[in-house]
Write a protein that holds these residues in place. Structure first.
Motif, PDB file in Angstrom:
ATOM      1  N   HIS A   1      -7.611 -13.043 -79.156  1.00 44.89           N
ATOM      2  CA  HIS A   1      -8.319 -13.613 -78.007  1.00 44.89           C
ATOM      3  C   HIS A   1      -7.589 -14.786 -77.364  1.00 44.89           C
ATOM      4  N   LYS A   2      -6.416 -15.131 -77.871  1.00 45.03           N
ATOM      5  CA  LYS A   2      -5.617 -16.167 -77.214  1.00 45.03           C
ATOM      6  C   LYS A   2      -4.514 -15.498 -76.397  1.00 45.03           C
ATOM      7  N   TRP A   3      -3.329 -15.353 -76.998  1.00 40.07           N
ATOM      8  CA  TRP A   3      -2.171 -14.905 -76.231  1.00 40.07           C
ATOM      9  C   TRP A   3      -2.035 -13.396 -76.164  1.00 40.07           C
ATOM     10  N   MET A   4      -3.036 -12.668 -76.618  1.00 43.12           N
ATOM     11  CA  MET A   4      -3.085 -11.223 -76.376  1.00 43.12           C
ATOM     12  C   MET A   4      -4.186 -10.893 -75.380  1.00 43.12           C
ATOM     13  N   PHE A   5      -4.853 -11.956 -74.852  1.00 38.01           N
ATOM     14  CA  PHE A   5      -5.703 -11.850 -73.677  1.00 38.01           C
ATOM     15  C   PHE A   5      -6.997 -11.069 -73.892  1.00 38.01           C
ATOM     16  N   VAL A   6      -7.314 -10.743 -75.150  1.00 37.62           N
ATOM     17  CA  VAL A   6      -8.505  -9.957 -75.475  1.00 37.62           C
ATOM     18  C   VAL A   6      -9.743 -10.848 -75.380  1.00 37.62           C
ATOM     19  N   PRO A   7     -10.894 -10.333 -74.921  1.00 36.94           N
ATOM     20  CA  PRO A   7     -12.103 -11.157 -74.848  1.00 36.94           C
ATOM     21  C   PRO A   7     -12.508 -11.720 -76.217  1.00 36.94           C
ATOM     22  N   TYR A   8     -13.119 -12.898 -76.174  1.00 39.44           N
ATOM     23  CA  TYR A   8     -13.593 -13.539 -77.408  1.00 39.44           C
ATOM     24  C   TYR A   8     -14.701 -12.724 -78.062  1.00 39.44           C
ATOM     25  N   ASP A   9     -14.892 -12.857 -79.387  1.00 37.32           N
ATOM     26  CA  ASP A   9     -13.922 -13.409 -80.325  1.00 37.32           C
ATOM     27  C   ASP A   9     -13.205 -12.272 -81.042  1.00 37.32           C
ATOM     28  N   CYS A  10     -11.937 -12.526 -81.423  1.00 34.68           N
ATOM     29  CA  CYS A  10     -11.132 -11.435 -81.966  1.00 34.68           C
ATOM     30  C   CYS A  10      -9.929 -12.010 -82.711  1.00 34.68           C
ATOM     31  N   GLY A  11     -10.151 -12.419 -83.965  1.00 34.17           N
ATOM     32  CA  GLY A  11      -9.076 -12.944 -84.807  1.00 34.17           C
ATOM     33  C   GLY A  11      -8.753 -11.983 -85.927  1.00 34.17           C
ATOM     34  N   LEU A  12      -7.623 -12.234 -86.598  1.00 26.81           N
ATOM     35  CA  LEU A  12      -7.168 -11.343 -87.663  1.00 26.81           C
ATOM     36  C   LEU A  12      -6.458 -12.146 -88.738  1.00 26.81           C
ATOM     37  N   VAL A  13      -6.683 -11.777 -89.995  1.00 26.76           N
ATOM     38  CA  VAL A  13      -5.886 -12.306 -91.098  1.00 26.76           C
ATOM     39  C   VAL A  13      -5.176 -11.134 -91.765  1.00 26.76           C
ATOM     40  N   LEU A  14      -3.885 -11.307 -92.018  1.00 22.55           N
ATOM     41  CA  LEU A  14      -3.092 -10.353 -92.786  1.00 22.55           C
ATOM     42  C   LEU A  14      -2.746 -10.982 -94.133  1.00 22.55           C
ATOM     43  N   ILE A  15      -2.816 -10.177 -95.204  1.00 24.46           N
ATOM     44  CA  ILE A  15      -2.492 -10.629 -96.557  1.00 24.46           C
ATOM     45  C   ILE A  15      -1.467  -9.667 -97.149  1.00 24.46           C
ATOM     46  N   ARG A  16      -0.365 -10.201 -97.638  1.00 27.16           N
ATOM     47  CA  ARG A  16       0.703  -9.365 -98.186  1.00 27.16           C
ATOM     48  C   ARG A  16       0.242  -8.603 -99.424  1.00 27.16           C
ATOM     49  N   ASP A  17      -0.462  -9.272-100.334  1.00 28.69           N
ATOM     50  CA  ASP A  17      -0.880  -8.678-101.605  1.00 28.69           C
ATOM     51  C   ASP A  17      -2.326  -8.217-101.496  1.00 28.69           C
ATOM     52  N   GLU A  18      -2.515  -6.930-101.252  1.00 26.80           N
ATOM     53  CA  GLU A  18      -3.867  -6.395-101.070  1.00 26.80           C
ATOM     54  C   GLU A  18      -4.739  -6.613-102.289  1.00 26.80           C
ATOM     55  N   ALA A  19      -4.183  -6.500-103.483  1.00 23.78           N
ATOM     56  CA  ALA A  19      -4.984  -6.642-104.699  1.00 23.78           C
ATOM     57  C   ALA A  19      -5.548  -8.056-104.813  1.00 23.78           C
ATOM     58  N   THR A  20      -4.729  -9.052-104.505  1.00 23.31           N
ATOM     59  CA  THR A  20      -5.209 -10.432-104.552  1.00 23.31           C
ATOM     60  C   THR A  20      -6.261 -10.675-103.489  1.00 23.31           C
ATOM     61  N   HIS A  21      -6.028 -10.147-102.293  1.00 24.28           N
ATOM     62  CA  HIS A  21      -7.003 -10.282-101.205  1.00 24.28           C
ATOM     63  C   HIS A  21      -8.357  -9.703-101.628  1.00 24.28           C
ATOM     64  N   ARG A  22      -8.345  -8.521-102.181  1.00 22.45           N
ATOM     65  CA  ARG A  22      -9.588  -7.885-102.614  1.00 22.45           C
ATOM     66  C   ARG A  22     -10.234  -8.648-103.754  1.00 22.45           C
ATOM     67  N   ALA A  23      -9.420  -9.129-104.676  1.00 20.37           N
ATOM     68  CA  ALA A  23      -9.966  -9.871-105.818  1.00 20.37           C
ATOM     69  C   ALA A  23     -10.681 -11.137-105.375  1.00 20.37           C
ATOM     70  N   ALA A  24     -10.291 -11.687-104.236  1.00 18.58           N
ATOM     71  CA  ALA A  24     -10.898 -12.933-103.771  1.00 18.58           C
ATOM     72  C   ALA A  24     -12.289 -12.721-103.175  1.00 18.58           C
ATOM     73  N   PHE A  25     -12.634 -11.467-102.783  1.00 22.28           N
ATOM     74  CA  PHE A  25     -13.880 -11.283-102.035  1.00 22.28           C
ATOM     75  C   PHE A  25     -14.734 -10.091-102.465  1.00 22.28           C
ATOM     76  N   ALA A  26     -14.186  -9.109-103.143  1.00 21.69           N
ATOM     77  CA  ALA A  26     -14.956  -7.901-103.437  1.00 21.69           C
ATOM     78  C   ALA A  26     -16.155  -8.211-104.323  1.00 21.69           C
ATOM     79  N   ALA A  27     -17.309  -7.718-103.921  1.00 22.53           N
ATOM     80  CA  ALA A  27     -18.544  -7.868-104.702  1.00 22.53           C
ATOM     81  C   ALA A  27     -19.506  -6.795-104.209  1.00 22.53           C
ATOM     82  N   ARG A  28     -19.652  -5.725-104.982  1.00 23.77           N
ATOM     83  CA  ARG A  28     -20.418  -4.579-104.507  1.00 23.77           C
ATOM     84  C   ARG A  28     -21.616  -4.322-105.413  1.00 23.77           C
TER      85      ARG A  28
END
Length: 467
Positions: A291-318
């Protein structure tokens, strides 16, 4: 007893078409609609009494009382803060997203595949390896929380169950880093005192000072765990040397997070600006905003994480009511709720997907390059108009200057503040302000695809006329 659908769909269709026309007219004539103060009568009219008025009255009120009173950031001379300017494709995407009303927390449906496609495209643009994970969020502030939470799990795998423990963690960022890093440290319970702010020079963070601070913290019994690099600082547009920072982080065993809210998208720009973000693909995590320099309407952010397993371990709760299924709507693994804080998630990615589909990487990159060229032209124009003066080099798309360098610091600050307010109130141009060496300066962040060279000249002349 009726449901809440329109009683007459044909009438609704006419009203909605009229409102759509009003929205398209507003975008098509963006140059005629700078920011203006909200009239008190309109403000008062927003109060709710809970009485039903129907879709027809609503459509008229949206067109007449709501649509005209935004931030003004669609205007080609809006350069305040780092505001994106919107795309016509976003109107179509938002209309479809609202009709679908999809929850992107998970499950098997088309919208989650759209999000995966945009994440994978961005991963490739940024140079992250295949298998990296990502999730759409409100913006870089939320993305930073997710990234640092993942970084903490990488060094403290039991932190979700047992808490942080007795050894204090420390993170590091340049003195000009965005406030999002401080907020993330606070929200994660580590406190902003644990975020060490490192002096900066023309090339960003002082890496010698960074290494010394890391060593001092280790000697004091603390555990350094992350360093936050910046690709485009919000005040002056500075870029850290990302390759050098990645080398240091790797040698020190630290997680490297990059705040690339707007500057990450120089990956799509032409020379010489693309080189500013070289090395960004070596990061462990990256935050960026469509939503900044790609001109897309608000709101539209993204986070990329190199290690998918660590990313999932930080938040998964089912829990049981969200258990994965082998088929049907309950399938669709992995679910995005396992990679962030939200279970209920809107269809943000569709706006980004639509922008990329409509304009392509080349079209969006050309617009980004043009913003940098216009910022350079503004800087050249300032330098040619003494006693105006640049207060920092124009690195990419930010131009920071003073209207009269011959005045005292206090006089410059007062003058620049007055000019910023006067031009905003007159509807001429929107500059924001920042402070450099004790002087409040005029600041233009050009993330506006509608801006022309004539706009730059007109705005600088308006600054000179107000001096």
């Amino acid at each position: 007893m009726s449901n809440l659908d329109p009683e007459n769909w044909d009438e609704y269709r006419q009203q909605a078409h009229a409102l759509l026309d009003a929205c398209i007219d507003r975008l098509a004539s963006a140059r005629e609609h700078p920011w203006q103060p909200l009239p008190e009568a309109v403000r008062a009219s927003y109060a709710l009494d809970g009485v039903a008025r129907g879709e027809g009255a609503l459509a008229q009120e949206l067109a007449e009382s709501v649509l005209p009173h935004g931030t003004g950031n669609t205007h080609p001379r809006f350069w305040g803060w780092v505001h994106g300017t919107g795309l016509a494709s976003g109107v179509m995407a938002e209309m479809v997203a609202a009709t679908m009303n999809a929850n992107l927390g998970g499950r098997a449906h088309g919208a989650v595949e759209i999000e995966r496609a945009v994440i994978d495209w961005t991963r490739q643009v940024m140079g992250f390896p295949e298998g990296s994970s990502g999730v759409f969020v409100t913006g870089t502030s939320q993305a930073t929380v997710i990234a640092l939470a993942s970084a903490r799990v990488a060094v403290m795998p039991e932190v979700r169950a047992r808490g942080q423990g007795a050894v204090p963690l420390t993170a590091y960022a340049g003195a000009g880093a965005h406030n999002a890093a401080r907020k993330a440290m606070e929200l994660l319970g580590m406190g902003h005192d644990a975020l060490r702010l490192i002096p900066e020079g023309p090339q960003g963070m002082d890496l010698h000072a960074l290494a010394e601070r890391i060593e001092a913290d280790r000697d004091a019994g603390r555990q350094p765990f992350a360093v936050v690099g910046t690709a485009g600082s919000v005040d002056l547009g500075r870029f850290d040397d990302l390759n050098a920072l990645a080398d240091l982080a790797q040698a020190q065993g630290l997680w490297l997070h990059i705040d690339g809210a707007f500057g990450a998208w120089t990956r799509l720009a032409g020379a010489p600006w693309r080189a500013l973000s070289d090395g960004i693909g070596r990061a462990d995590s990256l935050a960026c905003d469509f939503h900044k320099w790609m001109f897309v309407p608000y709101d539209c952010g993204l986070v990329l994480i190199r290690d998918e397993a660590t990313h999932r371990a930080a938040f998964a709760a089912r829990p049981a009511y969200l258990a994965a299924q082998s088929a049907g709507l309950g399938g669709g693994e992995p679910w995005f709720c396992d990679y962030g804080v939200d279970l209920s998630r809107g269809n943000r990615a569709l706006k980004a997907w639509s922008a990329i589909r409509a304009h392509g990487a080349d079209g969006l990159g050309a617009a980004i390059t043009r913003c940098c060229m216009l910022a350079k032209a503004m800087g050249d124009g300032v330098s040619a108009r003494a006693p105006m003066a640049l207060m920092a080099p124009v690195v990419s798309n930010l131009c920071v200057f003073t209207a009269d360098a011959g005045l005292s610091e206090a006089e410059q600050s007062a003058l620049n503040t007055r000019i910023a307010q006067a031009l905003q109130l007159a509807g001429v141009a929107v500059f924001s302000t920042t402070s450099v060496n004790g002087v409040t300066c005029l600041r233009a962040a050009i993330t506006n695809h509608r801006t022309t060279a004539a706009d730059i000249e007109a705005a600088l002349q308006a600054v000179a006329d107000e001096r």
